[in-house]
Design a protein around this motif. Structure first.
Motif, PDB file in Angstrom:
ATOM      1  N   ASP A 183       0.854  -1.188   0.000  1.00  0.00           N
ATOM      2  CA  ASP A 183       0.000   0.000   0.000  1.00  0.00           C
ATOM      3  C   ASP A 183       0.889   1.237   0.000  1.00  0.00           C
ATOM      4  N   PRO A 184       0.911   2.014  -1.087  1.00  0.00           N
ATOM      5  CA  PRO A 184       1.816   3.176  -1.164  1.00  0.00           C
ATOM      6  C   PRO A 184       1.611   4.185  -0.033  1.00  0.00           C
ATOM      7  N   ASP A 185       0.358   4.446   0.338  1.00  0.00           N
ATOM      8  CA  ASP A 185       0.103   5.411   1.408  1.00  0.00           C
ATOM      9  C   ASP A 185       0.632   4.900   2.747  1.00  0.00           C
ATOM     10  N   LYS A 186       0.418   3.627   3.009  1.00  0.00           N
ATOM     11  CA  LYS A 186       0.929   3.033   4.244  1.00  0.00           C
ATOM     12  C   LYS A 186       2.454   3.048   4.253  1.00  0.00           C
ATOM     13  N   LEU A 188       4.426   5.251   2.881  1.00  0.00           N
ATOM     14  CA  LEU A 188       4.875   6.599   3.200  1.00  0.00           C
ATOM     15  C   LEU A 188       4.659   6.929   4.680  1.00  0.00           C
ATOM     16  N   ARG A 189       3.536   6.470   5.247  1.00  0.00           N
ATOM     17  CA  ARG A 189       3.312   6.692   6.684  1.00  0.00           C
ATOM     18  C   ARG A 189       4.378   5.976   7.511  1.00  0.00           C
ATOM     19  N   ILE A 218       2.932   2.916  -8.519  1.00  0.00           N
ATOM     20  CA  ILE A 218       2.490   4.150  -7.868  1.00  0.00           C
ATOM     21  C   ILE A 218       2.168   5.194  -8.932  1.00  0.00           C
ATOM     22  N   GLU A 219       1.579   6.303  -8.484  1.00  0.00           N
ATOM     23  CA  GLU A 219       1.298   7.449  -9.348  1.00  0.00           C
ATOM     24  C   GLU A 219       2.278   8.573  -9.013  1.00  0.00           C
ATOM     25  N   ASP A 221       2.175  11.486  -7.726  1.00  0.00           N
ATOM     26  CA  ASP A 221       2.111  12.211  -6.453  1.00  0.00           C
ATOM     27  C   ASP A 221       2.821  11.476  -5.330  1.00  0.00           C
ATOM     28  N   PHE A 222       3.049  10.175  -5.490  1.00  0.00           N
ATOM     29  CA  PHE A 222       3.805   9.424  -4.499  1.00  0.00           C
ATOM     30  C   PHE A 222       5.202  10.017  -4.343  1.00  0.00           C
ATOM     31  N   GLU A 225       5.458  13.310  -2.441  1.00  0.00           N
ATOM     32  CA  GLU A 225       5.490  13.131  -0.990  1.00  0.00           C
ATOM     33  C   GLU A 225       6.844  12.600  -0.523  1.00  0.00           C
TER      34      GLU A 225
END
Length: 426
Positions: A183-186, A188-189, A218-219, A221-222, A225
């Motif tokens: 999970d890309p968002d996870k 980064l967190r 990923i896209e 915007d990854f 960040e």
């Protein structure tokens, strides 16, 4: 008797006989302790090669005459464009190309790389200070770790991991924190959490999209960040962009360097092994932050004299004249992907079609997933089905329960592989 007389008395002469042996000659050779080769601690930190058991069995079966379909290694089976091969022939016939080359690559090759970055990603690069050629991206990555890391330094890497992402850091005497890549968002967190809670803070973040082995993507915007986090926490970024040229269904893998401020904090590695079918030629590049590129160049200056100049000249032709063939090669891989994914789904496997890369990341089906390890399941497919795959456990504990299956065989052979898997598990 006087003292003088006593000293002159030859009968009392106790001076040593210099012709006599100092000790008795040995009758047998002494027993010696076994000679021991002591490796450096960096080598002792490396685990046994996870794929050794698979490779040994594959070798023995082929020696015995078995026709094994090898979906294990991502080794392109298609040849480079004929114009590239012809240019290599012509350039290698020039005596002037057989001496030592510059370790950072000839100027025209670096200019061609800069041209591709501008055409494809809108990224401007200084070919003299922001690009360096490598003997494949794997060599460049490993030596970049040597340039950046040392004892006490920590790198954050994706998990499951391509082995060099882990062991390139370890060979540089660094430490590793592996973060779930699914999970890309996870992800980064977890990067932010690690930087907030670890002392000293990690020095390097290693990212790899399209990801090997899982094919996660990923896209753009990854990376925006990633740059923000790098500037906030002060870590450097290395992006392994090995599968930049292999993508499907209209997906375009984004370049890290296209994110605003990316060159301030990191570099990107690319290669001609995949889309250009030049794996054995060992042509790769590092581009981005000028200081990091210079550091890599310093290490390489001590280790090598660069790649064979004729290969560099042929690589210029490949970059300049064969981009259309790179797109065709992606279409070939997409066709193979569809054959393999659809075939496995018909057998009841859970598998998602990847958007990029050369691999299918497939979950081991039940009841096999619960009954045996991924390594044992891979060995079963090889020994009983004559199909070689990479067990997910070879990419760390997060890979347990999965197989990595490469798309290097043609569609006919992939259909045959599915039939043999079905028979093996029948």
């Amino acid at each position: 008797m006087s003292d003088t007389a006593s000293l002159d008395d030859s009968s009392l002469d106790d001076s040593p006989n210099i012709d006599a042996p100092a000790i008795d000659a040995p009758t047998t050779d002494p027993v010696r302790a076994p000679f021991e080769v002591k490796f450096a601690s960096r080598v002792d930190r490396l685990p046994p090669y996870m794929f050794g058991r698979i490779n040994n069995s594959l070798y023995q079966k082929r020696r015995a005459g078995d026709d094994v379909i090898d979906l294990g290694m991502g080794n392109p089976s298609d040849p480079p464009d004929p114009v590239v091969i012809q240019k290599l022939h012509d350039a290698s016939s020039d005596p002037g190309n057989h001496g030592y080359s510059k370790s950072n690559g000839i100027a025209n090759l670096r200019r061609e790389v800069a041209g591709k970055y501008y055409r494809k990603y809108g990224v401007r690069l200084d070919p003299d200070h922001e690009i360096i050629s490598c003997l494949g991206s794997k060599e460049g990555f490993s030596h970049m770790c040597l340039a950046l890391m040392g004892p006490g330094d920590t790198a954050m890497i994706p998990s499951p991991y391509f082995p060099v992402h882990m062991y390139g850091v370890i060979l540089a005497s660094g430490n590793v924190v592996a973060l779930d890549v699914a999970d890309p968002d996870k992800f980064l967190r977890n990067v932010a959490y690690t930087c907030e809670n670890m002392m000293p803070s990690p020095k390097v973040l290693i990212v790899n999209y399209p990801h090997n082995p899982s094919s996660a993507v990923i896209e753009p915007d990854f990376f925006v960040e990633v740059v923000r986090l790098a500037k906030k926490y002060g870590f450097m970024v290395i992006h392994d962009f090995a599968y930049a040229d292999v993508a499907f269904d209209g997906y375009v893998p984004p370049s890290f360097l296209a994110a605003p401020g990316a060159k301030d904090v990191g570099v990107e590695f690319t290669t001609m092994s995949k889309g250009y079918n030049m794996a054995g030629w060992r042509v790769g590049f590092c581009a981005g932050n000028a200081d990091m590129v210079r550091g890599l160049g310093t290490i390489k200056g001590y280790y090598d004299y660069g790649m064979f100049q004729a290969i560099q000249i042929a690589a210029i032709v490949a970059l300049r004249e064969t981009e259309a063939n790179v797109e065709k090669q992606s279409a070939i891989y997409q066709g193979r992907r569809d054959v393999l994914v659809n075939g496995l789904r018909r057998l009841g496997w859970k598998v998602e079609p990847p958007k990029a890369g050369m691999f299918v990341w497939a979950e081991v089906p039940e009841p096999w997933r619960s009954a045996m390890s991924t390594m044992d399941f891979a060995m079963k497919l090889l020994e009983e089905g004559n199909v070689a795959v990479s067990p997910g456990s070879g990419f760390g504990t997060a890979g347990e329960g999965y197989l990595r299956m490469s798309l290097v065989e043609n569609e006919h052979r992939l259909r045959q592989a599915v039939r043999q898997i079905s028979k093996c598990l029948g």
